[in-house]
Design a protein around this motif. Structure first.
Motif, PDB file in Angstrom:
ATOM      1  N   LEU A  35       0.703  -1.174   0.130  1.00 13.52           N
ATOM      2  CA  LEU A  35       0.080  -0.127   0.004  1.00 13.52           C
ATOM      3  C   LEU A  35       1.026   0.936  -0.245  1.00 13.52           C
ATOM      4  O   LEU A  35       0.824   2.336  -0.168  1.00 13.52           O
ATOM      5  CB  LEU A  35      -0.751  -0.035   1.009  1.00 13.52           C
ATOM      6  N   HIS A  36       1.812   1.281   0.336  1.00 12.19           N
ATOM      7  CA  HIS A  36       3.119   2.660   0.949  1.00 12.19           C
ATOM      8  C   HIS A  36       3.636   3.075  -0.272  1.00 12.19           C
ATOM      9  O   HIS A  36       3.572   3.618  -0.737  1.00 12.19           O
ATOM     10  CB  HIS A  36       3.388   2.640   2.169  1.00 12.19           C
ATOM     11  N   ASP A  37       4.087   1.765  -0.885  1.00 12.03           N
ATOM     12  CA  ASP A  37       4.716   1.832  -2.332  1.00 12.03           C
ATOM     13  C   ASP A  37       3.512   2.072  -3.184  1.00 12.03           C
ATOM     14  O   ASP A  37       4.076   2.832  -4.216  1.00 12.03           O
ATOM     15  CB  ASP A  37       5.227   0.394  -3.261  1.00 12.03           C
ATOM     16  N   GLU A  84      -4.347  11.670  -7.826  1.00 12.02           N
ATOM     17  CA  GLU A  84      -5.595  11.822  -6.843  1.00 12.02           C
ATOM     18  C   GLU A  84      -6.382  10.695  -6.435  1.00 12.02           C
ATOM     19  O   GLU A  84      -6.388  11.098  -5.814  1.00 12.02           O
ATOM     20  CB  GLU A  84      -6.347  13.549  -7.604  1.00 12.02           C
ATOM     21  N   LEU A  85      -6.815  10.509  -7.263  1.00 11.28           N
ATOM     22  CA  LEU A  85      -8.134   9.954  -6.652  1.00 11.28           C
ATOM     23  C   LEU A  85      -7.313   8.475  -6.520  1.00 11.28           C
ATOM     24  O   LEU A  85      -7.876   8.124  -4.908  1.00 11.28           O
ATOM     25  CB  LEU A  85      -8.828   8.747  -8.517  1.00 11.28           C
ATOM     26  N   ARG A  86      -6.480   7.847  -6.424  1.00 17.47           N
ATOM     27  CA  ARG A  86      -5.787   6.842  -6.277  1.00 17.47           C
ATOM     28  C   ARG A  86      -4.816   7.127  -3.947  1.00 17.47           C
ATOM     29  O   ARG A  86      -4.231   6.084  -3.218  1.00 17.47           O
ATOM     30  CB  ARG A  86      -4.429   5.705  -6.581  1.00 17.47           C
ATOM     31  N   SER A  87      -4.128   8.218  -4.796  1.00 21.81           N
ATOM     32  CA  SER A  87      -3.017   8.904  -3.556  1.00 21.81           C
ATOM     33  C   SER A  87      -4.340   8.530  -2.116  1.00 21.81           C
ATOM     34  O   SER A  87      -4.184   8.549  -1.221  1.00 21.81           O
ATOM     35  CB  SER A  87      -2.554   9.658  -3.758  1.00 21.81           C
ATOM     36  N   SER A  88      -5.195   9.653  -2.753  1.00 24.63           N
ATOM     37  CA  SER A  88      -6.621  10.313  -2.054  1.00 24.63           C
ATOM     38  C   SER A  88      -6.790   9.178  -1.436  1.00 24.63           C
ATOM     39  O   SER A  88      -6.676   8.756   0.121  1.00 24.63           O
ATOM     40  CB  SER A  88      -7.277  11.001  -2.141  1.00 24.63           C
ATOM     41  N   THR A  89      -7.626   7.682  -1.762  1.00 29.29           N
ATOM     42  CA  THR A  89      -8.274   6.545  -1.247  1.00 29.29           C
ATOM     43  C   THR A  89      -6.904   5.948  -0.721  1.00 29.29           C
ATOM     44  O   THR A  89      -7.318   5.099   0.802  1.00 29.29           O
ATOM     45  CB  THR A  89      -8.126   5.939  -2.845  1.00 29.29           C
ATOM     46  N   LEU A  90      -5.838   5.685  -0.790  1.00 25.82           N
ATOM     47  CA  LEU A  90      -4.152   5.047   0.138  1.00 25.82           C
ATOM     48  C   LEU A  90      -4.156   6.005   1.074  1.00 25.82           C
ATOM     49  O   LEU A  90      -3.584   5.429   1.750  1.00 25.82           O
ATOM     50  CB  LEU A  90      -3.353   4.886  -1.427  1.00 25.82           C
ATOM     51  N   ARG A  91      -4.064   7.131   1.061  1.00 23.97           N
ATOM     52  CA  ARG A  91      -4.033   7.859   2.129  1.00 23.97           C
ATOM     53  C   ARG A  91      -4.591   7.482   3.330  1.00 23.97           C
ATOM     54  O   ARG A  91      -4.618   7.529   4.148  1.00 23.97           O
ATOM     55  CB  ARG A  91      -3.891   9.061   1.696  1.00 23.97           C
ATOM     56  N   LYS A 137     -17.796   0.578   3.609  1.00 19.61           N
ATOM     57  CA  LYS A 137     -18.006   2.174   4.240  1.00 19.61           C
ATOM     58  C   LYS A 137     -18.588   2.286   2.671  1.00 19.61           C
ATOM     59  O   LYS A 137     -18.621   3.320   2.091  1.00 19.61           O
ATOM     60  CB  LYS A 137     -16.850   2.369   5.033  1.00 19.61           C
ATOM     61  N   ARG A 138     -17.212   2.587   1.444  1.00 18.82           N
ATOM     62  CA  ARG A 138     -17.339   2.937   0.190  1.00 18.82           C
ATOM     63  C   ARG A 138     -18.699   2.398  -0.471  1.00 18.82           C
ATOM     64  O   ARG A 138     -19.545   3.451  -1.081  1.00 18.82           O
ATOM     65  CB  ARG A 138     -16.161   2.593  -0.767  1.00 18.82           C
ATOM     66  N   ARG A 139     -18.852   1.297  -0.545  1.00 20.00           N
ATOM     67  CA  ARG A 139     -19.868   0.842  -1.076  1.00 20.00           C
ATOM     68  C   ARG A 139     -21.897   1.835  -0.048  1.00 20.00           C
ATOM     69  O   ARG A 139     -22.672   1.475  -0.730  1.00 20.00           O
ATOM     70  CB  ARG A 139     -20.500  -0.673  -0.643  1.00 20.00           C
ATOM     71  N   ARG A 142     -17.981   8.424  -7.466  1.00 23.58           N
ATOM     72  CA  ARG A 142     -15.880   8.227  -6.961  1.00 23.58           C
ATOM     73  C   ARG A 142     -16.006   7.745  -5.424  1.00 23.58           C
ATOM     74  O   ARG A 142     -15.294   7.206  -5.532  1.00 23.58           O
ATOM     75  CB  ARG A 142     -16.070  10.108  -6.101  1.00 23.58           C
ATOM     76  N   GLU A 143     -17.117   7.869  -5.268  1.00 23.13           N
ATOM     77  CA  GLU A 143     -16.782   6.060  -3.813  1.00 23.13           C
ATOM     78  C   GLU A 143     -16.788   5.219  -4.705  1.00 23.13           C
ATOM     79  O   GLU A 143     -16.295   4.719  -3.766  1.00 23.13           O
ATOM     80  CB  GLU A 143     -18.257   6.246  -3.079  1.00 23.13           C
ATOM     81  N   ARG A 144     -17.821   4.471  -5.480  1.00 19.79           N
ATOM     82  CA  ARG A 144     -17.452   3.611  -6.422  1.00 19.79           C
ATOM     83  C   ARG A 144     -15.830   3.329  -6.850  1.00 19.79           C
ATOM     84  O   ARG A 144     -15.461   2.541  -6.949  1.00 19.79           O
ATOM     85  CB  ARG A 144     -18.229   3.179  -7.358  1.00 19.79           C
ATOM     86  N   ALA A 145     -14.993   4.605  -7.318  1.00 23.12           N
ATOM     87  CA  ALA A 145     -13.859   4.260  -7.847  1.00 23.12           C
ATOM     88  C   ALA A 145     -13.259   4.288  -6.758  1.00 23.12           C
ATOM     89  O   ALA A 145     -12.212   3.342  -6.853  1.00 23.12           O
ATOM     90  CB  ALA A 145     -13.365   5.838  -8.450  1.00 23.12           C
TER      91      ALA A 145
END
Length: 154
Positions: free
Chosen positions: A8-10, A21-28, A62-64, A81-84
């Motif tokens: 996850l960190h990598d 932005e989407l992937r980085s904010s989700t992983l954060r 939670k996202r679903r 966005r939540e689905r993504a």
């Protein structure tokens, strides 16, 4: 650091470098939830891969649920966005069981519980104790419970 948490960190580093932005904010947010889980309780500890997987499963759920709520509230952009975000998290989760696979596992557990003397709807707890370790992370609890109820009633 566990292998899943390291991945996850990598992936977060890669997403930041790619300006995704989407992937980085989700992983954060997910790594933040993992860190919170590690520090919750009386003493800080390192989560195992199984525990990290549970956090990931909870975050995906939670996202679903949020996507459904946004749909009902007339906010399709937020729901999308939540689905993504949910799809990003799903990539780290084990493949979900099909309905047929889940039915087979539950049927086996019902037979095992009945052999142990459990009968009717009251056997639900005994069956769930047998099923949950077998489907951990691969089927949502509500799906499992619905299938157990269906087989116990029939």
């Amino acid at each position: 650091m566990t292998t899943l948490k390291a991945k996850l960190h990598d992936d977060l580093t890669t997403a930041i470098k790619a300006r995704d932005e989407l992937r980085s904010s989700t992983l954060r947010l997910t790594l933040s939830a993992i860190s919170y889980e590690e520090t919750a309780g009386k003493a800080a500890r390192e989560l195992s891969d199984d525990e990290v997987l549970k956090v990931l499963t909870r975050e995906a759920k939670k996202r679903r649920e949020a996507a459904e709520a946004f749909d009902k509230g007339g906010r399709p952009d937020q729901a999308e966005r939540e689905r993504a975000e949910g799809e990003i998290l799903a990539a780290y989760l084990p493949a979900q069981l099909s309905d047929e696979e889940l039915a087979a596992i539950v049927a086996e557990a019902v037979a095992e519980a009945k052999a142990g003397g459990a009968e009717g709807p009251k056997a639900m707890g005994a069956v769930m104790k047998i099923v949950n370790p077998k489907v951990a992370g691969r089927a949502e609890g509500s799906r499992v419970a619905a299938e157990v109820k269906r087989l116990l009633a029939g």
